[in-house]
Write a protein that holds these residues in place. Structure first.
Motif, mmCIF file in Angstrom:
data_model
loop_
_atom_site.group_PDB
_atom_site.id
_atom_site.type_symbol
_atom_site.label_atom_id
_atom_site.label_comp_id
_atom_site.label_asym_id
_atom_site.label_seq_id
_atom_site.Cartn_x
_atom_site.Cartn_y
_atom_site.Cartn_z
ATOM 1 N N UNK A 59 0.924 -1.042 -0.015
ATOM 2 C CA UNK A 59 0.014 -0.171 0.018
ATOM 3 C C UNK A 59 0.829 1.249 0.011
ATOM 4 N N UNK A 60 1.893 1.497 0.693
ATOM 5 C CA UNK A 60 2.780 2.375 0.700
ATOM 6 C C UNK A 60 3.571 2.588 -0.308
ATOM 7 N N UNK A 61 3.936 1.428 -1.021
ATOM 8 C CA UNK A 61 4.726 1.438 -2.536
ATOM 9 C C UNK A 61 3.614 1.961 -3.500
ATOM 10 N N UNK A 62 2.518 1.511 -3.328
ATOM 11 C CA UNK A 62 1.467 2.106 -4.570
ATOM 12 C C UNK A 62 1.284 3.782 -4.001
ATOM 13 N N UNK A 63 1.326 3.987 -2.797
ATOM 14 C CA UNK A 63 1.181 5.847 -2.281
ATOM 15 C C UNK A 63 2.445 6.280 -3.299
ATOM 16 N N UNK A 64 3.722 5.647 -3.201
ATOM 17 C CA UNK A 64 5.041 6.407 -3.571
ATOM 18 C C UNK A 64 4.590 6.469 -5.291
ATOM 19 N N UNK A 65 4.520 5.253 -5.904
ATOM 20 C CA UNK A 65 4.317 5.156 -7.130
ATOM 21 C C UNK A 65 3.303 6.268 -7.618
ATOM 22 N N UNK A 66 2.362 6.283 -7.112
ATOM 23 C CA UNK A 66 1.297 7.433 -7.652
ATOM 24 C C UNK A 66 1.839 8.647 -7.615
ATOM 25 N N UNK A 67 2.840 9.201 -6.934
ATOM 26 C CA UNK A 67 3.365 10.611 -6.879
ATOM 27 C C UNK A 67 4.737 10.707 -7.595
ATOM 28 N N UNK A 68 5.457 9.637 -8.118
ATOM 29 C CA UNK A 68 6.464 9.528 -8.529
ATOM 30 C C UNK A 68 6.610 9.975 -10.011
ATOM 31 N N UNK A 108 10.773 9.576 2.375
ATOM 32 C CA UNK A 108 12.090 9.153 3.370
ATOM 33 C C UNK A 108 11.389 8.630 4.744
ATOM 34 N N UNK A 109 10.425 9.363 5.083
ATOM 35 C CA UNK A 109 9.846 8.501 6.471
ATOM 36 C C UNK A 109 9.572 7.132 6.172
ATOM 37 N N UNK A 110 8.746 6.971 5.256
ATOM 38 C CA UNK A 110 8.179 5.383 4.681
ATOM 39 C C UNK A 110 9.416 4.498 4.804
ATOM 40 N N UNK A 111 10.379 5.086 4.140
ATOM 41 C CA UNK A 111 11.741 4.048 4.076
ATOM 42 C C UNK A 111 12.390 3.727 5.522
ATOM 43 N N UNK A 112 12.381 4.860 6.222
ATOM 44 C CA UNK A 112 13.207 4.835 7.550
ATOM 45 C C UNK A 112 12.152 4.339 8.789
#
Length: 78
Positions: free
Chosen positions: A45-54, A74-78
């Motif tokens: 779900x977090x990966x899809x959030x980032x994909x939608x904004x990259x 950066x917060x998601x990755x850490x």
């Protein structure tokens, strides 16, 4: 819409319209033994959030046009 700090870049199809394309990208990456797009995010779900904004650049690199999206990534990755 003006209060949305993290608008997606998916167009009118939204997440549902891109899910099939993202699944194909993930399958192709698995077949070629290359890392998935944004593989450093373990939660789908977090990966899809980032994909939608990259934004995909012409040289194949990824970038976040919105600096606030970069901070959330950066917060998601850490």
């Amino acid at each position: 819409q003006a209060r949305n700090l993290h608008p997606h870049r998916l167009g009118t199809g939204g997440y549902a319209g891109k899910q099939a394309e993202w699944d194909k990208e993930d399958e192709a990456a698995a077949e070629s033994n290359t890392p998935q797009v944004l593989a450093d995010i373990p939660v789908q779900r977090a990966r899809n959030w980032a994909r939608a904004r990259v934004k995909k650049n012409s040289d194949g690199t990824l970038s976040f046009p919105n600096p606030e999206d970069q901070a959330v990534y950066q917060k998601i990755v850490s």
